[in-house]
Design a protein around this motif. Structure first.
Motif, mmCIF file in Angstrom:
data_model
loop_
_atom_site.group_PDB
_atom_site.id
_atom_site.type_symbol
_atom_site.label_atom_id
_atom_site.label_comp_id
_atom_site.label_asym_id
_atom_site.label_seq_id
_atom_site.Cartn_x
_atom_site.Cartn_y
_atom_site.Cartn_z
ATOM 1 N N ALA A 79 36.483 30.961 37.566
ATOM 2 C CA ALA A 79 35.935 31.789 36.499
ATOM 3 C C ALA A 79 36.323 31.179 35.165
ATOM 4 O O ALA A 79 37.428 30.642 35.021
ATOM 5 C CB ALA A 79 36.455 33.219 36.595
ATOM 6 N N SER A 80 35.412 31.246 34.200
ATOM 7 C CA SER A 80 35.678 30.678 32.886
ATOM 8 C C SER A 80 35.076 31.571 31.817
ATOM 9 O O SER A 80 34.099 32.281 32.060
ATOM 10 C CB SER A 80 35.080 29.268 32.792
ATOM 11 O OG SER A 80 35.082 28.799 31.448
ATOM 12 N N CYS A 81 35.670 31.523 30.617
ATOM 13 C CA CYS A 81 35.092 32.267 29.499
ATOM 14 C C CYS A 81 34.284 31.334 28.604
ATOM 15 O O CYS A 81 33.864 31.718 27.520
ATOM 16 C CB CYS A 81 36.176 32.989 28.701
ATOM 17 S SG CYS A 81 37.343 31.905 27.874
ATOM 18 N N GLY A 82 34.059 30.108 29.067
ATOM 19 C CA GLY A 82 33.233 29.154 28.323
ATOM 20 C C GLY A 82 34.039 28.329 27.350
ATOM 21 O O GLY A 82 35.181 28.647 27.006
ATOM 22 N N GLY A 83 33.446 27.239 26.900
ATOM 23 C CA GLY A 83 34.105 26.397 25.907
ATOM 24 C C GLY A 83 35.113 25.417 26.468
ATOM 25 O O GLY A 83 35.692 24.620 25.729
ATOM 26 N N GLY A 84 35.335 25.479 27.793
ATOM 27 C CA GLY A 84 36.288 24.570 28.408
ATOM 28 C C GLY A 84 37.725 24.814 27.982
ATOM 29 O O GLY A 84 38.597 23.962 28.174
ATOM 30 N N LYS A 85 38.003 25.980 27.406
ATOM 31 C CA LYS A 85 39.343 26.259 26.889
ATOM 32 C C LYS A 85 40.069 27.348 27.661
ATOM 33 O O LYS A 85 41.253 27.581 27.444
ATOM 34 C CB LYS A 85 39.256 26.636 25.408
ATOM 35 C CG LYS A 85 38.736 25.508 24.534
ATOM 36 C CD LYS A 85 38.648 25.933 23.082
ATOM 37 C CE LYS A 85 38.119 24.787 22.214
ATOM 38 N NZ LYS A 85 37.987 25.176 20.798
ATOM 39 N N CYS A 86 39.363 28.038 28.509
ATOM 40 C CA CYS A 86 40.044 29.051 29.323
ATOM 41 C C CYS A 86 39.331 29.166 30.656
ATOM 42 O O CYS A 86 38.105 29.202 30.724
ATOM 43 C CB CYS A 86 40.089 30.397 28.612
ATOM 44 S SG CYS A 86 38.474 31.090 28.206
ATOM 45 N N GLY A 87 40.106 29.184 31.703
ATOM 46 C CA GLY A 87 39.535 29.284 33.038
ATOM 47 C C GLY A 87 40.618 29.571 34.053
ATOM 48 O O GLY A 87 41.813 29.380 33.784
ATOM 49 N N GLN A 88 40.199 30.024 35.212
ATOM 50 C CA GLN A 88 41.131 30.309 36.306
ATOM 51 C C GLN A 88 40.505 29.925 37.626
ATOM 52 O O GLN A 88 39.285 30.013 37.797
ATOM 53 C CB GLN A 88 41.507 31.797 36.334
ATOM 54 C CG GLN A 88 42.236 32.301 35.116
ATOM 55 C CD GLN A 88 42.710 33.733 35.288
ATOM 56 O OE1 GLN A 88 43.554 34.027 36.139
ATOM 57 N NE2 GLN A 88 42.162 34.636 34.501
ATOM 58 N N GLY A 89 41.352 29.487 38.547
ATOM 59 C CA GLY A 89 40.897 29.179 39.898
ATOM 60 C C GLY A 89 41.476 30.185 40.879
ATOM 61 O O GLY A 89 42.584 30.709 40.677
ATOM 62 N N PHE A 90 40.723 30.447 41.934
ATOM 63 C CA PHE A 90 41.146 31.442 42.915
ATOM 64 C C PHE A 90 40.870 30.964 44.335
ATOM 65 O O PHE A 90 39.897 30.242 44.575
ATOM 66 C CB PHE A 90 40.397 32.770 42.704
ATOM 67 C CG PHE A 90 40.544 33.347 41.338
ATOM 68 C CD1 PHE A 90 41.561 34.245 41.059
ATOM 69 C CD2 PHE A 90 39.672 32.983 40.313
ATOM 70 C CE1 PHE A 90 41.692 34.789 39.783
ATOM 71 C CE2 PHE A 90 39.799 33.517 39.041
ATOM 72 C CZ PHE A 90 40.815 34.419 38.774
ATOM 73 N N GLN A 91 41.731 31.365 45.263
ATOM 74 C CA GLN A 91 41.447 31.221 46.687
ATOM 75 C C GLN A 91 41.266 32.632 47.238
ATOM 76 O O GLN A 91 42.146 33.482 47.107
ATOM 77 C CB GLN A 91 42.581 30.506 47.419
ATOM 78 C CG GLN A 91 42.241 30.229 48.878
ATOM 79 C CD GLN A 91 43.309 29.428 49.587
ATOM 80 O OE1 GLN A 91 44.319 29.971 50.021
ATOM 81 N NE2 GLN A 91 43.090 28.123 49.712
ATOM 82 N N ILE A 92 40.104 32.851 47.823
ATOM 83 C CA ILE A 92 39.716 34.204 48.226
ATOM 84 C C ILE A 92 39.571 34.285 49.744
ATOM 85 O O ILE A 92 38.866 33.470 50.349
ATOM 86 C CB ILE A 92 38.396 34.606 47.551
ATOM 87 C CG1 ILE A 92 38.557 34.541 46.019
ATOM 88 C CG2 ILE A 92 37.950 35.996 47.983
ATOM 89 C CD1 ILE A 92 37.262 34.699 45.261
ATOM 90 N N THR A 93 40.231 35.247 50.325
ATOM 91 C CA THR A 93 40.126 35.489 51.767
ATOM 92 C C THR A 93 39.193 36.661 52.004
ATOM 93 O O THR A 93 39.321 37.707 51.362
ATOM 94 C CB THR A 93 41.505 35.805 52.382
ATOM 95 O OG1 THR A 93 42.390 34.712 52.118
ATOM 96 C CG2 THR A 93 41.393 36.000 53.888
ATOM 97 N N ILE A 94 38.242 36.468 52.912
ATOM 98 C CA ILE A 94 37.299 37.534 53.250
ATOM 99 C C ILE A 94 37.367 37.814 54.745
ATOM 100 O O ILE A 94 37.690 36.922 55.546
ATOM 101 C CB ILE A 94 35.852 37.177 52.851
ATOM 102 C CG1 ILE A 94 35.396 35.883 53.544
ATOM 103 C CG2 ILE A 94 35.751 37.025 51.337
ATOM 104 C CD1 ILE A 94 33.934 35.525 53.302
ATOM 105 N N GLU A 95 37.079 39.028 55.127
ATOM 106 C CA GLU A 95 37.104 39.407 56.546
ATOM 107 C C GLU A 95 35.942 40.334 56.866
ATOM 108 O O GLU A 95 35.472 41.085 56.004
ATOM 109 C CB GLU A 95 38.426 40.096 56.906
ATOM 110 C CG GLU A 95 39.624 39.174 56.933
ATOM 111 C CD GLU A 95 40.878 39.875 57.432
ATOM 112 O OE1 GLU A 95 40.764 41.007 57.962
ATOM 113 O OE2 GLU A 95 41.974 39.299 57.292
ATOM 114 N N ASN A 96 35.509 40.251 58.112
ATOM 115 C CA ASN A 96 34.467 41.144 58.613
ATOM 116 C C ASN A 96 35.144 42.307 59.317
ATOM 117 O O ASN A 96 35.751 42.148 60.372
ATOM 118 C CB ASN A 96 33.551 40.388 59.585
ATOM 119 C CG ASN A 96 32.353 41.222 60.011
ATOM 120 O OD1 ASN A 96 32.396 42.446 60.009
ATOM 121 N ND2 ASN A 96 31.275 40.556 60.378
ATOM 122 N N LYS A 97 35.030 43.471 58.710
ATOM 123 C CA LYS A 97 35.623 44.673 59.296
ATOM 124 C C LYS A 97 34.534 45.696 59.543
ATOM 125 O O LYS A 97 33.853 46.112 58.618
ATOM 126 C CB LYS A 97 36.699 45.250 58.365
ATOM 127 C CG LYS A 97 37.912 44.351 58.212
ATOM 128 C CD LYS A 97 38.990 45.019 57.371
ATOM 129 C CE LYS A 97 40.235 44.170 57.294
ATOM 130 N NZ LYS A 97 41.310 44.826 56.499
#
Length: 204
Positions: free
Chosen positions: A171-189
């Motif tokens: 995810a980023s707020c644009g401008g190449g100056k702020c961003g975050q990376g995530f590892q997301i776990t999903i499950e079928n329940k």
């Protein structure tokens, strides 16, 4: 001899067709899963540059009097709160730029289809390719018709039974100056896919 050759060719073609059909079905399966969790992912990680600025700080201490200079500070704080409330109460859809492709091993893979989300009531999703390159965006621009942030989705890595999976997202707020990376776990329940865990992997 000719009959044997014909049978061999027929079996080979059928086998090839069966493999392609299986690959397509796996691809469709992943797309369906991604579509089912996409909104939940976006809602959990998106960045809105309009809300990134912290509240104004009180004026610095006056060294002559030893007192903090609060002239104008309360007015600044009030204006900040009014602006944030205005953004929070805005009923217009939030414009989010979505990277055109699902990323796999660092390269663009399949085109991400935004069609299923075109009528979403909260978000207005548009491909980032419609806008200037992200590094040129002005993160302090809060009033233009540019996206307030961007989302990049990576390929899902499923477990053997395809009951759970892990994917990376950015995810980023644009401008190449702020961003975050995530590892997301999903499950079928109970037949429905949902996020079960989100880990922050980097911040810039």
């Amino acid at each position: 001899m000719k009959l044997s050759k014909f049978i061999f060719i027929t079996i080979t073609l059928l086998s090839s067709f069966g493999c392609k059909k299986k690959e397509l079905s796996e691809s469709d399966f992943e797309k369906d899963v991604l579509n089912s969790v996409f909104l939940e992912i976006v809602d959990s990680i998106y960045m809105d540059r309009r809300t990134m600025d912290p509240p104004p700080f009180p004026r610095t201490v006056d060294f002559k009097t030893g007192k903090r200079d609060t002239v104008g500070y309360h007015d600044e704080l009030k204006r900040y709160q009014i602006e944030q409330d205005s953004i929070k109460n805005d009923k217009n859809r939030i414009l989010i730029g979505v990277h055109d492709f699902v990323v796999s091993n660092g390269i663009n893979d399949d085109k991400f289809d935004l069609t299923p989300f075109k009528n979403n009531k909260k978000f207005d999703f548009q491909y980032t390719s419609k806008f200037p390159e992200e590094r040129y965006w002005d993160i302090n621009d809060k009033k233009s018709k540019m996206p307030v942030g961007t989302i990049t989705i990576h390929k899902i890595h499923f477990n053997k039974n395809k009951t759970s999976g892990i994917l990376d997202a950015r995810a980023s707020c644009g401008g190449g100056k702020c961003g975050q990376g995530f590892q997301i776990t999903i499950e079928n329940k109970f037949g429905k896919w949902h996020i079960t865990k989100i880990e922050n992997t980097w911040v810039s």
